[in-house]
Design an enzyme around this catalytic site. Sequence first.
Site, PDB file in Angstrom:
ATOM      1  N   GLU A 247      -0.692  -9.231  -0.443  1.00 44.32           N
ATOM      2  CA  GLU A 247      -2.116  -9.461  -0.127  1.00 44.32           C
ATOM      3  C   GLU A 247      -2.966  -9.511  -1.393  1.00 44.32           C
ATOM      4  O   GLU A 247      -3.878 -10.320  -1.510  1.00 44.32           O
ATOM      5  CB  GLU A 247      -2.626  -8.352   0.812  1.00 44.32           C
ATOM      6  CG  GLU A 247      -2.026  -8.471   2.207  1.00 44.32           C
ATOM      7  CD  GLU A 247      -2.396  -7.298   3.102  1.00 44.32           C
ATOM      8  OE1 GLU A 247      -1.997  -6.164   2.787  1.00 44.32           O
ATOM      9  OE2 GLU A 247      -3.086  -7.517   4.104  1.00 44.32           O
TER      10      GLU A 247
ATOM     11  N   ALA B 162       0.880  -1.172   0.000  1.00 48.37           N
ATOM     12  CA  ALA B 162       0.000   0.000   0.000  1.00 48.37           C
ATOM     13  C   ALA B 162       0.914   1.218   0.000  1.00 48.37           C
ATOM     14  O   ALA B 162       2.084   1.130   0.390  1.00 48.37           O
ATOM     15  CB  ALA B 162      -0.877  -0.018   1.244  1.00 48.37           C
TER      16      ALA B 162
ATOM     17  N   GLY C 114       0.569  -4.883   0.863  1.00 48.62           N
ATOM     18  CA  GLY C 114      -0.657  -4.964   0.056  1.00 48.62           C
ATOM     19  C   GLY C 114      -0.437  -5.667  -1.277  1.00 48.62           C
ATOM     20  O   GLY C 114      -1.395  -6.199  -1.863  1.00 48.62           O
TER      21      GLY C 114
ATOM     22  N   GLU D 183       4.822  -4.962   7.168  1.00 51.61           N
ATOM     23  CA  GLU D 183       4.109  -3.879   7.866  1.00 51.61           C
ATOM     24  C   GLU D 183       4.636  -3.642   9.268  1.00 51.61           C
ATOM     25  O   GLU D 183       4.607  -2.522   9.776  1.00 51.61           O
ATOM     26  CB  GLU D 183       2.607  -4.195   7.934  1.00 51.61           C
ATOM     27  CG  GLU D 183       1.865  -4.116   6.625  1.00 51.61           C
ATOM     28  CD  GLU D 183       1.901  -5.396   5.795  1.00 51.61           C
ATOM     29  OE1 GLU D 183       2.677  -6.319   6.128  1.00 51.61           O
ATOM     30  OE2 GLU D 183       1.153  -5.471   4.818  1.00 51.61           O
TER      31      GLU D 183
END
Length: 261
Positions: free
Chosen positions: A115, A67, A112, A135
Site C-alpha cells: 500500500e 503493518a 501496508g 490481510e
Amino acid sequence: MAETLNILSEEKEGLLYLTVNRESKLNALNFATLEEIRNIFNEVVDNKEIKGVIITGSGEKAFIAGADISEIAELNELNARKFAENGQDVFGLIENCHKPVIAVVNGFALGGGCELAMACHMRVAAANAKFGQPEVNLGIIPGYGGTQRLTYLIGRGKANELMMTGDMIGAEEAKNLGLVNHVLATKDEAMNKAEEILKKIMTKAPLAIGMIVDCVNSVFIPEENGYQTEANSFARCVKSGDYKEGTSAFLEKRKPIFKGE
Ligand code: COA
C-alpha cells in the site's frame, strides 16, 4: 529533517532518501514509523532543497512486510477505524506530495508495504520483489488505501484475485499488471534507475510537476471534475516565471533554467 528512530533519512544532491529501518521485523510499519513518515512528508512540502524522494526498506529481504501485526492484533472496532484512517492519511501525504516520490522495492512488499509503494508516484523493483495483500489471512482487509489503489492500478478482476487469495506475485508479473514501472536485476540497479528518473524530473519545471500530481490524483477523486482541475492547473502554470522561461528558452534555442516560481 525531523528526528526519527525507525527511518534513516539522507539528503543528497536534491534527493531525499528514506529507508524504513526495522530489518529484524522485515521493516513492518508500526504506529511510530507511520508518524515519522507523516512528519517527514510535512517537512518535505516546504523544503526547497528537496526535489524528489526515494523510499526503500533496509536489508535485502524486505521493502516492508506490512503493518506491524503485533499492533493489529490489539485492535478493537473503535480504534480499528482510526488505525485505517491514520494510515490512509499518512499515505495521502505521500500521494499528494508535489515532489516526485519513487518506491524502490526490494523483497517483500506486503500489506501496508504494498500500500505504501502504491501511494508513491512510481515503483521501481528489484527482481526479488514480491507484492501482495495478504490481510485476508489475518481475517482483515487492506486498510491503508489498498482496496482502492490496487484496483485503480491493476483493474478490478486482478485486484479481487490478489486480495481474496492473499497470493504474492513476483516483480515481472507486477510489471505486466501495471503495478511496477521498471524491474531491474538488483536493488542497487533499481536505486540507480529511480535516481535517473528523478534527476531527469529535476530538470523540469517544479510547479508543473506539482500540477501533474494534482491532476493525476484528481482522476481518483469521484467528486472532482478532473478536466476542470486540469484547466485550473494549466492556468496556474501560465502565471509562473517557469512558463516564461520554458517558452522563451525554446524560442531562443537554449536550455531552460527553471526556478520553481
Ligand atoms: N508485522 C510484524 N512483524 C513481522 C511482520 C509484520 N507484518 N512481518 C514479519 N515480521 C517479523 C516476524 O514476526 C519475525 O520476527 P521474529 O524474528 O521476532 O519472530 C521477523 O519479522 C522475520 O519474519 P519471518 O516470518 O521469520 O520471515 P520469513 O522469511 O519466514 O517469512 C514473510 C517472511 C514476509 C512471508 C512473513 O514474515 C509474513 O508472512 N509476514 C507477514 C506478512 C503480512 O501478513 N503482512 C500484512 C500485514 S497487515
